[in-house]
Design a protein around this motif. Structure first.
Motif, mmCIF file in Angstrom:
data_model
loop_
_atom_site.group_PDB
_atom_site.id
_atom_site.type_symbol
_atom_site.label_atom_id
_atom_site.label_comp_id
_atom_site.label_asym_id
_atom_site.label_seq_id
_atom_site.Cartn_x
_atom_site.Cartn_y
_atom_site.Cartn_z
ATOM 1 N N GLY A 236 0.841 -1.221 -0.133
ATOM 2 C CA GLY A 236 0.094 -0.014 0.138
ATOM 3 C C GLY A 236 0.817 1.123 0.009
ATOM 4 N N LEU A 237 2.074 1.131 0.557
ATOM 5 C CA LEU A 237 2.953 2.435 0.581
ATOM 6 C C LEU A 237 3.780 2.261 -0.778
ATOM 7 C CD1 LEU A 237 4.158 2.352 4.226
ATOM 8 C CD2 LEU A 237 2.723 4.043 3.303
ATOM 9 N N ARG A 238 4.071 1.177 -1.290
ATOM 10 C CA ARG A 238 4.978 1.320 -2.469
ATOM 11 C C ARG A 238 4.459 2.275 -3.753
ATOM 12 N NH1 ARG A 238 5.784 0.057 -7.423
ATOM 13 N NH2 ARG A 238 7.589 -0.489 -8.349
ATOM 14 N N GLU A 239 3.241 2.386 -3.531
ATOM 15 C CA GLU A 239 2.332 2.832 -4.537
ATOM 16 C C GLU A 239 2.305 4.293 -4.433
ATOM 17 O OE1 GLU A 239 -2.238 2.200 -3.394
ATOM 18 O OE2 GLU A 239 -1.105 0.619 -5.131
ATOM 19 N N ARG A 240 2.640 4.980 -3.337
ATOM 20 C CA ARG A 240 2.481 6.282 -3.025
ATOM 21 C C ARG A 240 3.669 6.946 -2.340
ATOM 22 N NH1 ARG A 240 -2.350 7.392 -0.820
ATOM 23 N NH2 ARG A 240 -3.403 5.205 -1.291
ATOM 24 N N THR A 241 4.862 6.093 -2.590
ATOM 25 C CA THR A 241 6.094 6.622 -1.796
ATOM 26 C C THR A 241 6.939 6.920 -2.926
ATOM 27 O OG1 THR A 241 5.299 5.334 0.167
ATOM 28 C CG2 THR A 241 7.673 6.148 -0.171
ATOM 29 N N PHE A 242 7.900 7.950 -2.624
ATOM 30 C CA PHE A 242 9.040 8.143 -3.358
ATOM 31 C C PHE A 242 10.272 7.816 -2.206
ATOM 32 C CE2 PHE A 242 6.170 11.500 -4.671
ATOM 33 C CZ PHE A 242 6.522 11.853 -6.128
ATOM 34 N N VAL A 243 11.028 6.426 -2.721
ATOM 35 C CA VAL A 243 11.994 6.048 -1.641
ATOM 36 C C VAL A 243 13.296 6.735 -2.093
ATOM 37 C CG1 VAL A 243 13.333 4.273 -0.757
ATOM 38 C CG2 VAL A 243 10.717 4.002 -1.340
ATOM 39 N N CYS A 244 14.191 7.596 -1.152
ATOM 40 C CA CYS A 244 15.175 8.047 -1.721
ATOM 41 C C CYS A 244 16.453 7.455 -0.984
ATOM 42 C CB CYS A 244 15.058 9.719 -0.995
ATOM 43 S SG CYS A 244 13.887 10.512 -1.877
ATOM 44 N N GLY A 245 17.642 7.149 -1.835
ATOM 45 C CA GLY A 245 18.653 6.439 -1.175
ATOM 46 C C GLY A 245 19.834 7.362 -1.757
ATOM 47 N N SER A 246 21.044 6.831 -1.288
ATOM 48 C CA SER A 246 22.455 7.525 -1.471
ATOM 49 C C SER A 246 23.447 6.654 -1.542
ATOM 50 C CB SER A 246 22.686 8.546 -0.562
ATOM 51 O OG SER A 246 23.824 9.161 -0.715
ATOM 52 N N PHE A 247 24.335 6.383 -2.302
ATOM 53 C CA PHE A 247 25.612 5.765 -2.298
ATOM 54 C C PHE A 247 26.652 6.336 -1.403
ATOM 55 C CE2 PHE A 247 23.610 4.762 -6.551
ATOM 56 C CZ PHE A 247 23.551 3.231 -6.001
ATOM 57 N N GLY A 248 26.592 7.821 -1.036
ATOM 58 C CA GLY A 248 27.496 8.237 -0.209
ATOM 59 C C GLY A 248 27.791 7.792 1.058
ATOM 60 N N LYS A 249 26.671 7.178 1.725
ATOM 61 C CA LYS A 249 26.689 6.514 3.199
ATOM 62 C C LYS A 249 27.051 5.163 2.946
ATOM 63 C CE LYS A 249 24.281 10.235 4.044
ATOM 64 N NZ LYS A 249 25.145 11.300 4.650
ATOM 65 N N THR A 250 26.703 4.553 1.940
ATOM 66 C CA THR A 250 26.769 2.995 1.762
ATOM 67 C C THR A 250 28.304 2.722 1.451
ATOM 68 O OG1 THR A 250 24.621 2.873 1.339
ATOM 69 C CG2 THR A 250 25.964 1.006 0.743
ATOM 70 N N PHE A 251 28.721 3.470 0.377
ATOM 71 C CA PHE A 251 30.290 3.141 0.045
ATOM 72 C C PHE A 251 31.287 4.172 0.477
ATOM 73 C CE2 PHE A 251 27.600 1.043 -3.594
ATOM 74 C CZ PHE A 251 27.725 -0.212 -2.666
ATOM 75 N N HIS A 252 31.086 5.246 1.620
ATOM 76 C CA HIS A 252 31.940 5.887 2.158
ATOM 77 C C HIS A 252 32.438 7.035 0.845
ATOM 78 C CE1 HIS A 252 31.886 2.802 5.089
ATOM 79 N NE2 HIS A 252 32.755 1.947 4.366
ATOM 80 N N VAL A 253 31.532 7.423 0.353
ATOM 81 C CA VAL A 253 31.963 8.366 -0.906
ATOM 82 C C VAL A 253 30.797 9.641 -0.752
ATOM 83 C CG1 VAL A 253 33.290 6.839 -2.430
ATOM 84 C CG2 VAL A 253 30.715 6.860 -2.495
ATOM 85 N N THR A 254 30.654 10.158 0.551
ATOM 86 C CA THR A 254 29.761 11.384 0.409
ATOM 87 C C THR A 254 30.094 12.264 -0.442
ATOM 88 O OG1 THR A 254 30.943 12.456 2.429
ATOM 89 C CG2 THR A 254 29.411 10.889 2.850
ATOM 90 N N GLY A 255 31.169 12.686 -0.768
ATOM 91 C CA GLY A 255 31.717 13.664 -1.573
ATOM 92 C C GLY A 255 31.365 13.607 -3.213
ATOM 93 N N TRP A 256 30.752 12.298 -3.486
ATOM 94 C CA TRP A 256 30.449 11.791 -4.906
ATOM 95 C C TRP A 256 28.909 12.472 -5.303
ATOM 96 C CZ3 TRP A 256 31.875 6.481 -6.706
ATOM 97 C CH2 TRP A 256 33.413 6.345 -6.652
#
Ligand code: PMP
Ligand code: GLN
Length: 403
Positions: A236-256
């Motif tokens: 029910g949420l998938r159809e009404r949600t913008f999910v925002c992610g980032s590689f900065g946190k996951t791969f130690h590259v916040t400056g990218w």
């Protein structure tokens, strides 16, 4: 020569906002030579294998504009990752957009939704849980929306869902979610997700879910059953949600500054209309590199264990001090409460500790619209172990001196 005439005055579109606390505290840490546990970024290098992939992509002439929604290889890799992690399908062609960090994803998603004169006949209202990451409210206000706050209190920052329901009006359009949560480190439970879904469906609301710390969740095998519950896992949420992610946190590259937005086709089409004129596209060689790097999921599946050890190193170093805290559940931030030791406002104490003991932190009051001060400081433990031990021992000596 023409005489200088008066210059036009500029509107102040963000009257409540100054320079972000992250910029202020990092600058102070640099200026004083303090250990910088304020702004959230790793002090250690990224994986050389990832860096080599960027060099390779550049040598292969991937140096021109990427397609506006992102390099297809990367969108496909993200779709594969989402399927492997959450068993949810997003179509790379029209449901995944690569953005300039999560910051742009959040800004473009908010701009997609929020109107000064919305369907409720007045400004759209957006439910914001606070303490809140500092980019949400300015984006809401720039689009003519009105933030409606649900304030959460330490030590548990639990959500009172009746209080949320009480804030819903005919103008409510959007709810902002952030789990794992910056700055408190709290991780949503399945019950939180279900409660949100019931409200969103009953009132036909949209959701923006900031999940940049999705791979940093602790104590998963302590019986607490703790895990990251992405909003996309609720149909029910998938159809009404913008999910925002980032590689900065996951791969130690916040400056990218490379992130992404996942949303159903209709939402993504509207989102891309804005994204194309905010940045058009983001650096091409990094996108190719990330697409290849994502082929080995263990690279991020080990992240929680990696940061749990760092959290524990920091907590071990302050053990025996009078600070009060709950070991953080997720993110790379630990908050410490000191109100029983001194009544000094947190903004003042953060600055004083930077000068006097050389440890920079972030005061939590800045994440509340009314600067509500629970006498809490946030410490980033994405730092090398020696720095964590040294910062911890300085903090401990300082706090012990107060009792
Ligand atoms: N959301 C939260 C909760 C964050 O902590 C951050 C940054 N640290 C962002 C969004 C922004 O992410 P990015 O650096 O990818 O723009
Ligand atoms: N998200 C980071 C933090 O919370 C900072 C990002 C920034 O400096 N804008 O510290």
């Amino acid at each position: 020569m023409l005489a200088n005439g008066p210059l036009p005055t500029l509107p102040d579109k963000l009257p409540h906002v100054g320079t972000t606390i992250f910029t202020v505290m990092s600058a102070l840490a640099n200026q004083t030579g303090a250990l910088n546990l304020s702004q959230g970024f790793p002090s250690f290098p990224a994986d050389p294998a990832l860096l080599a992939l960027v060099t390779e992509a550049m040598a292969q002439h991937h140096n021109q504009y990427a397609p506006m929604p992102g390099v297809p290889d990367l969108r496909e890799a993200i779709a594969g990752k989402i399927q492997a992690d959450y068993e949810v399908d997003y179509h790379p062609a029209d449901e995944i957009t690569v953005t300039s960090g999560a910051t742009e994803a959040l800004f473009a998603a908010i701009s997609t939704v929020v109107q000064a004169t919305g369907t409720g006949g007045g400004p759209d209202e957006v439910i914001v849980f606070e303490p809140a990451y500092d980019s949400y409210v300015p984006a809401i206000e720039l689009n003519g929306g009105v933030p409606v706050y649900v304030s959460l209190a330490p030590p548990h920052y639990a959500i009172d869902w009746d209080a949320v329901r009480a804030k819903i009006t005919p103008r409510t359009r959007l709810i902002m979610v952030n789990t794992p949560h910056n700055p408190t480190g709290r991780v949503w439970t399945r019950d939180d997700v279900n409660q949100l879904a019931a409200i969103a469906e009953a009132h036909n609301l949209l959701i923006i879910s900031d999940e940049v710390y999705e791979h940093i969740v602790f104590d998963q095998d302590t019986g607490a059953g703790r895990q990251h519950h992405s909003l996309m896992t609720h149909p029910g949420l998938r159809e009404r949600t913008f999910v925002c992610g980032s590689f900065g946190k996951t791969f130690h590259v916040t400056g990218w500054k490379i992130g992404y937005c996942l949303a159903p086709k209709v939402l993504t089409a509207a989102f891309r209309k804005i994204h194309q004129f905010v940045t058009f596209s983001v650096p091409t060689p990094m996108q190719y590199a990330l697409a290849r790097y994502l082929q080995e999921p263990e690279r991020y599946q080990t992240l929680s264990a990696f940061y749990e050890q760092k959290r524990n190193t920091f907590l071990d170093a302050i053990a025996g001090s009078p600070f009060r805290y709950i070991p953080t559940e997720g993110t790379f931030f630990q908050t410490l409460a000191y109100g029983h030791l001194t009544d000094e406002p947190d903004t003042e104490l953060a600055i004083r500790l930077t000068h006097e003991i050389g440890v920079a932190s972030i005061p939590l009051s800045v994440f509340y619209h009314d600067r509500r001060d629970y006498r809490m400081l946030r410490f980033c433990f994405a730092k090398d172990d020696a720095m964590l031990r040294e910062a911890g021992s300085r903090l401990k000596a300082w706090a012990n001196g107060l009792v």
